[in-house]
Design a protein around this motif. Structure first.
Motif, PDB file in Angstrom:
ATOM      1  N   LEU A 164      74.060  30.530-116.732  1.00  0.00           N
ATOM      2  CA  LEU A 164      73.457  29.318-116.181  1.00  0.00           C
ATOM      3  C   LEU A 164      71.941  29.319-116.348  1.00  0.00           C
ATOM      4  O   LEU A 164      71.206  28.811-115.484  1.00  0.00           O
ATOM      5  CB  LEU A 164      73.840  29.147-114.703  1.00  0.00           C
ATOM      6  N   TYR A 188      83.253  20.836-115.741  1.00  0.00           N
ATOM      7  CA  TYR A 188      82.007  21.320-115.134  1.00  0.00           C
ATOM      8  C   TYR A 188      80.844  20.344-115.305  1.00  0.00           C
ATOM      9  O   TYR A 188      79.973  20.237-114.432  1.00  0.00           O
ATOM     10  CB  TYR A 188      81.652  22.702-115.677  1.00  0.00           C
ATOM     11  N   ARG A 189      80.805  19.616-116.400  1.00  0.00           N
ATOM     12  CA  ARG A 189      79.743  18.620-116.587  1.00  0.00           C
ATOM     13  C   ARG A 189      79.863  17.519-115.535  1.00  0.00           C
ATOM     14  O   ARG A 189      78.870  17.135-114.900  1.00  0.00           O
ATOM     15  CB  ARG A 189      79.816  18.028-117.987  1.00  0.00           C
ATOM     16  N   ARG A 235      78.863  18.859-112.019  1.00  0.00           N
ATOM     17  CA  ARG A 235      77.408  18.916-111.817  1.00  0.00           C
ATOM     18  C   ARG A 235      76.836  17.529-111.537  1.00  0.00           C
ATOM     19  O   ARG A 235      76.022  17.348-110.626  1.00  0.00           O
ATOM     20  CB  ARG A 235      76.724  19.536-113.033  1.00  0.00           C
ATOM     21  N   GLU A 236      77.263  16.539-112.311  1.00  0.00           N
ATOM     22  CA  GLU A 236      76.758  15.178-112.128  1.00  0.00           C
ATOM     23  C   GLU A 236      77.087  14.652-110.736  1.00  0.00           C
ATOM     24  O   GLU A 236      76.233  14.036-110.076  1.00  0.00           O
ATOM     25  CB  GLU A 236      77.353  14.257-113.197  1.00  0.00           C
ATOM     26  N   GLU A 259      74.976  16.639-108.005  1.00  0.00           N
ATOM     27  CA  GLU A 259      73.566  16.272-108.010  1.00  0.00           C
ATOM     28  C   GLU A 259      73.355  14.871-107.446  1.00  0.00           C
ATOM     29  O   GLU A 259      72.355  14.603-106.767  1.00  0.00           O
ATOM     30  CB  GLU A 259      73.002  16.383-109.426  1.00  0.00           C
ATOM     31  N   GLN A 284      69.954  22.747-104.789  1.00  0.00           N
ATOM     32  CA  GLN A 284      70.100  23.527-106.007  1.00  0.00           C
ATOM     33  C   GLN A 284      70.893  24.805-105.791  1.00  0.00           C
ATOM     34  O   GLN A 284      71.643  25.244-106.669  1.00  0.00           O
ATOM     35  CB  GLN A 284      68.714  23.855-106.582  1.00  0.00           C
ATOM     36  N   VAL A 320      74.562  23.684-105.759  1.00  0.00           N
ATOM     37  CA  VAL A 320      75.015  23.340-107.115  1.00  0.00           C
ATOM     38  C   VAL A 320      75.216  24.614-107.921  1.00  0.00           C
ATOM     39  O   VAL A 320      76.235  24.766-108.632  1.00  0.00           O
ATOM     40  CB  VAL A 320      73.999  22.413-107.813  1.00  0.00           C
ATOM     41  N   LYS A 321      74.296  25.552-107.824  1.00  0.00           N
ATOM     42  CA  LYS A 321      74.391  26.810-108.572  1.00  0.00           C
ATOM     43  C   LYS A 321      75.626  27.597-108.158  1.00  0.00           C
ATOM     44  O   LYS A 321      76.340  28.140-109.003  1.00  0.00           O
ATOM     45  CB  LYS A 321      73.119  27.644-108.359  1.00  0.00           C
ATOM     46  N   MET A 376      78.723  25.922-109.644  1.00  0.00           N
ATOM     47  CA  MET A 376      78.811  26.047-111.092  1.00  0.00           C
ATOM     48  C   MET A 376      79.107  27.474-111.530  1.00  0.00           C
ATOM     49  O   MET A 376      79.642  27.707-112.604  1.00  0.00           O
ATOM     50  CB  MET A 376      77.500  25.577-111.741  1.00  0.00           C
TER      51      MET A 376
END
Length: 258
Positions: free
Chosen positions: A164, A231-232, A235-236, A239, A250, A253-254, A257
């Protein structure tokens, strides 16, 4: 001269028997690995405190009533082609107040990996939402080292990586288990990963036991519950929903992911 002949005979015998020893070396092709995940809560929380007096007081209160490390138990079932990683306790059963229930500490993920197909199916929950993430397995550029250590009775070799873009990973794997799997989504080494350290995330995963046995289809069953995303898309969506949470968003999110 007699001593020299004896030494030569012993050397020849060792040379001849070495292939036999290798031939009968035992490799574990299926079983269940028990993992303990440990999080250094004091270090993790200290990174969040900043200059806030309220946060500093909350941290001091946490230290008075909680140990430095928080532990979580996980299992990893495996055969030569598949792995499944899951928690011993359902997510949400942990306690610890304001800091202890931080979702970035532990999400209770269930992760199925098809090593042959290069695909993973992960069930991850954040607050009231559960996601079912289907995607290709992460390609990790491992760098091998000569360092070794024993974990759960197996000699393991160290490899390092960056995932990442910013998370430094130290992994220990054994080629005595010829399965390219590991805890969470860590894969891609020439043997089972029995130890993972994320130094800057203050988190470790280390095997405590390897049960060498056949595994059932149920133990290797992929999760099925949750909102289907890759995963894309995950994330969207994260966020977008956490856009007003500042820097704390963050870390969540981290964690999702990873």
């Amino acid at each position: 001269m007699k001593t020299v002949r004896i030494i030569c005979s012993l050397s020849a015998l060792m040379f001849l028997t070495q292939p036999l020893i290798a031939q009968y070396a035992r490799f574990v092709e299926s079983g269940v690995v028990e993992f303990e995940k440990r999080v250094n809560m004091y270090a993790k929380i200290k990174n969040r405190v900043g200059n806030s007096t309220f946060m500093e007081q909350a941290f001091e209160q946490y230290q008075r009533s909680n140990p430095q490390f928080k532990a979580f138990k996980y299992s990893l079932a495996f055969d030569l082609n598949k792995t499944r990683f899951w928690p011993h306790v359902e997510q949400g059963s942990s306690s610890g107040g304001f800091f202890g229930n931080d979702p970035s500490i532990d999400l209770g993920n269930i992760i199925f990996t098809d090593l042959l197909a290069g695909q993973s199916i992960s069930q991850k929950s954040i607050y009231e939402e559960t996601y079912l993430i289907t995607d290709s397995t992460r390609r990790i550029q491992w760098r091998f080292t000569n360092e070794t250590r024993e974990i759960a009775g197996y000699e393991c070799r160290r490899a390092n990586a960056l995932v990442l873009d910013s998370i430094y990973v130290v992994a220990f794997y054994t080629d005595q288990i010829p399965v390219s799997g590991g805890p969470e989504s860590f894969t891609g080494l020439p043997g089972m990963i029995l130890g993972v350290a994320l130094p800057y995330e203050n988190t470790t995963f280390f095997a405590t036991k390897v049960d060498d046995r056949p595994v059932s289809a149920k133990e290797l069953e992929a999760p099925k519950k949750g909102k289907a995303v890759n995963y894309r898309e995950l994330r969207e969506q994260l966020e977008a929903s956490l856009k007003n949470w500042g820097d704390y968003a963050q870390s969540i999110v981290k964690a999702m992911m990873l």
